[in-house]
Design a protein around this motif. Structure first.
Motif, PDB file in Angstrom:
ATOM      1  N   ASP A   1      49.777  33.887  26.835  1.00  0.00           N
ATOM      2  CA  ASP A   1      49.453  34.197  27.068  1.00  0.00           C
ATOM      3  C   ASP A   1      48.722  34.875  28.474  1.00  0.00           C
ATOM      4  OD1 ASP A   1      47.089  32.231  25.920  1.00  0.00           O
ATOM      5  OD2 ASP A   1      48.909  31.095  25.565  1.00  0.00           O
ATOM      6  N   LEU A   2      47.603  34.974  29.269  1.00  0.00           N
ATOM      7  CA  LEU A   2      48.204  35.468  30.303  1.00  0.00           C
ATOM      8  C   LEU A   2      47.326  34.971  31.703  1.00  0.00           C
ATOM      9  CD1 LEU A   2      48.428  38.505  32.031  1.00  0.00           C
ATOM     10  CD2 LEU A   2      46.162  38.844  31.519  1.00  0.00           C
ATOM     11  N   TYR A   3      47.683  33.972  32.700  1.00  0.00           N
ATOM     12  CA  TYR A   3      46.983  33.140  33.520  1.00  0.00           C
ATOM     13  C   TYR A   3      46.739  34.517  35.024  1.00  0.00           C
ATOM     14  CZ  TYR A   3      47.904  30.035  30.393  1.00  0.00           C
ATOM     15  OH  TYR A   3      47.849  28.563  29.525  1.00  0.00           O
ATOM     16  N   ILE A   4      46.531  34.033  36.184  1.00  0.00           N
ATOM     17  CA  ILE A   4      46.120  34.293  37.629  1.00  0.00           C
ATOM     18  C   ILE A   4      46.417  32.720  38.238  1.00  0.00           C
ATOM     19  CG2 ILE A   4      43.738  34.584  37.551  1.00  0.00           C
ATOM     20  CD1 ILE A   4      44.026  36.803  39.155  1.00  0.00           C
ATOM     21  N   THR A   5      47.152  32.940  39.241  1.00  0.00           N
ATOM     22  CA  THR A   5      47.193  31.698  39.443  1.00  0.00           C
ATOM     23  C   THR A   5      46.062  31.872  41.345  1.00  0.00           C
ATOM     24  OG1 THR A   5      49.018  33.231  41.711  1.00  0.00           O
ATOM     25  CG2 THR A   5      50.044  31.617  40.035  1.00  0.00           C
ATOM     26  N   ALA A   6      46.103  30.936  41.215  1.00  0.00           N
ATOM     27  CA  ALA A   6      45.513  31.189  42.791  1.00  0.00           C
ATOM     28  C   ALA A   6      45.481  31.610  43.846  1.00  0.00           C
ATOM     29  CB  ALA A   6      45.580  29.044  42.841  1.00  0.00           C
ATOM     30  N   GLY A   7      47.389  32.250  43.844  1.00  0.00           N
ATOM     31  CA  GLY A   7      47.552  32.989  45.142  1.00  0.00           C
ATOM     32  C   GLY A   7      47.762  34.221  44.462  1.00  0.00           C
ATOM     33  N   GLY A   8      46.771  34.862  43.561  1.00  0.00           N
ATOM     34  CA  GLY A   8      46.217  35.982  43.184  1.00  0.00           C
ATOM     35  C   GLY A   8      47.882  36.948  42.236  1.00  0.00           C
ATOM     36  N   ARG A   9      48.691  36.022  41.400  1.00  0.00           N
ATOM     37  CA  ARG A   9      50.012  36.630  41.093  1.00  0.00           C
ATOM     38  C   ARG A   9      49.708  36.269  39.141  1.00  0.00           C
ATOM     39  NH1 ARG A   9      55.141  34.103  44.259  1.00  0.00           N
ATOM     40  NH2 ARG A   9      56.038  35.884  43.348  1.00  0.00           N
ATOM     41  N   TRP A  10      49.360  37.532  38.599  1.00  0.00           N
ATOM     42  CA  TRP A  10      49.612  37.543  37.097  1.00  0.00           C
ATOM     43  C   TRP A  10      50.604  36.810  36.434  1.00  0.00           C
ATOM     44  CZ3 TRP A  10      45.137  38.918  35.488  1.00  0.00           C
ATOM     45  CH2 TRP A  10      44.122  39.211  36.224  1.00  0.00           C
ATOM     46  N   ILE A  11      50.543  36.363  35.399  1.00  0.00           N
ATOM     47  CA  ILE A  11      52.024  35.237  34.956  1.00  0.00           C
ATOM     48  C   ILE A  11      51.246  35.351  33.269  1.00  0.00           C
ATOM     49  CG2 ILE A  11      53.191  33.275  34.061  1.00  0.00           C
ATOM     50  CD1 ILE A  11      53.200  34.491  37.376  1.00  0.00           C
TER      51      ILE A  11
ATOM     52  N   THR B   1      53.031  42.490  37.533  1.00  0.00           N
ATOM     53  CA  THR B   1      52.283  43.188  38.734  1.00  0.00           C
ATOM     54  C   THR B   1      50.672  43.531  37.976  1.00  0.00           C
ATOM     55  OG1 THR B   1      52.346  45.373  37.611  1.00  0.00           O
ATOM     56  CG2 THR B   1      54.318  45.041  38.836  1.00  0.00           C
ATOM     57  N   PRO B   2      49.912  44.129  38.910  1.00  0.00           N
ATOM     58  CA  PRO B   2      49.120  43.945  38.353  1.00  0.00           C
ATOM     59  C   PRO B   2      48.096  45.420  37.264  1.00  0.00           C
ATOM     60  CG  PRO B   2      48.900  43.584  41.020  1.00  0.00           C
ATOM     61  CD  PRO B   2      49.924  44.686  40.077  1.00  0.00           C
ATOM     62  N   ASP B   3      49.410  46.412  37.247  1.00  0.00           N
ATOM     63  CA  ASP B   3      48.691  47.572  36.739  1.00  0.00           C
ATOM     64  C   ASP B   3      49.537  46.832  34.943  1.00  0.00           C
ATOM     65  OD1 ASP B   3      47.780  48.737  38.360  1.00  0.00           O
ATOM     66  OD2 ASP B   3      50.393  50.036  38.935  1.00  0.00           O
ATOM     67  N   GLN B   4      51.122  45.810  35.615  1.00  0.00           N
ATOM     68  CA  GLN B   4      51.676  45.131  34.106  1.00  0.00           C
ATOM     69  C   GLN B   4      50.462  44.100  33.483  1.00  0.00           C
ATOM     70  OE1 GLN B   4      54.861  43.610  35.482  1.00  0.00           O
ATOM     71  NE2 GLN B   4      56.556  45.068  34.094  1.00  0.00           N
ATOM     72  N   ALA B   5      49.400  44.476  33.550  1.00  0.00           N
ATOM     73  CA  ALA B   5      48.503  42.866  33.777  1.00  0.00           C
ATOM     74  C   ALA B   5      47.397  43.990  33.204  1.00  0.00           C
ATOM     75  CB  ALA B   5      47.892  42.219  34.945  1.00  0.00           C
ATOM     76  N   ARG B   6      47.083  45.082  33.572  1.00  0.00           N
ATOM     77  CA  ARG B   6      45.777  45.847  33.120  1.00  0.00           C
ATOM     78  C   ARG B   6      46.338  45.797  31.796  1.00  0.00           C
ATOM     79  NH1 ARG B   6      45.658  48.887  37.207  1.00  0.00           N
ATOM     80  NH2 ARG B   6      43.807  48.035  37.779  1.00  0.00           N
TER      81      ARG B   6
END
Length: 160
Positions: free
Chosen positions: A49-59, A78-83
């Motif tokens: 699963d992919l999440y984005i935290t309240a602080g904008g971090r991709w997990i 990183t945002p690029d890895q999430a993409r």
């Protein structure tokens, strides 16, 4: 508060509140001939699963405990890895997530193929006999019809 520890980009442990994070996407699956496997994780009985935290971090979350007592991992991306994660997972949900969370993702442009453009397109008509002469000369010199026409036009302009 539901704290989750994850490995940050710098390799240290950090935490986020899962209750305040947004579940962005569960990976799609693909049939490998024997099992449905996660496209991103390769997991058989579990999904990443992919999440984005309240602080904008991709997990990224891999819970492989059901699969041969595997690990339960939370890792920052990183945002690029999430993409790339979303693109690799594919499907309509991934497209919607990309549009919502990473709208600057460029669309794939179709391949134009062929050689680079030399200049603007020019069209003309020639008598069949003249066109046959151009084709014969192009074959003799081992070039295309278009290249032969360019050469002949330029040599005529240079001679004038």
């Amino acid at each position: 508060m539901d704290r989750r520890t994850f490995q940050a980009l710098d390799g240290t442990d950090a935490w986020f509140d899962l209750d305040r994070a947004t579940h962005v996407l569960e990976e799609e699956t693909r049939w490998d001939g024997q099992n449905h496997r996660g496209i991103v994780s390769g997991l058989q009985t579990s999904r990443a699963d992919l999440y984005i935290t309240a602080g904008g971090r991709w997990i990224e979350h891999h819970d492989a405990r059901r699969e041969f007592s595997g690990p339960n991992l939370w890792t920052e991306l990183t945002p690029d890895q999430a993409r790339e994660w979303m693109i690799k997972s594919g499907g309509d949900a991934a497209e919607a997530a990309l549009a919502k969370y990473l709208p600057d993702t460029p669309d794939e442009s179709p391949s134009t193929g062929g050689r680079p453009e030399v200049g603007p397109k020019v069209e003309t008509r020639l008598a069949r006999d003249d066109l046959a002469r151009v084709d014969d000369r192009a074959a003799t010199e081992g070039v295309s019809r278009a290249e032969m026409l360019r050469r002949l036009i330029l040599s005529g302009l240079d001679a004038a």
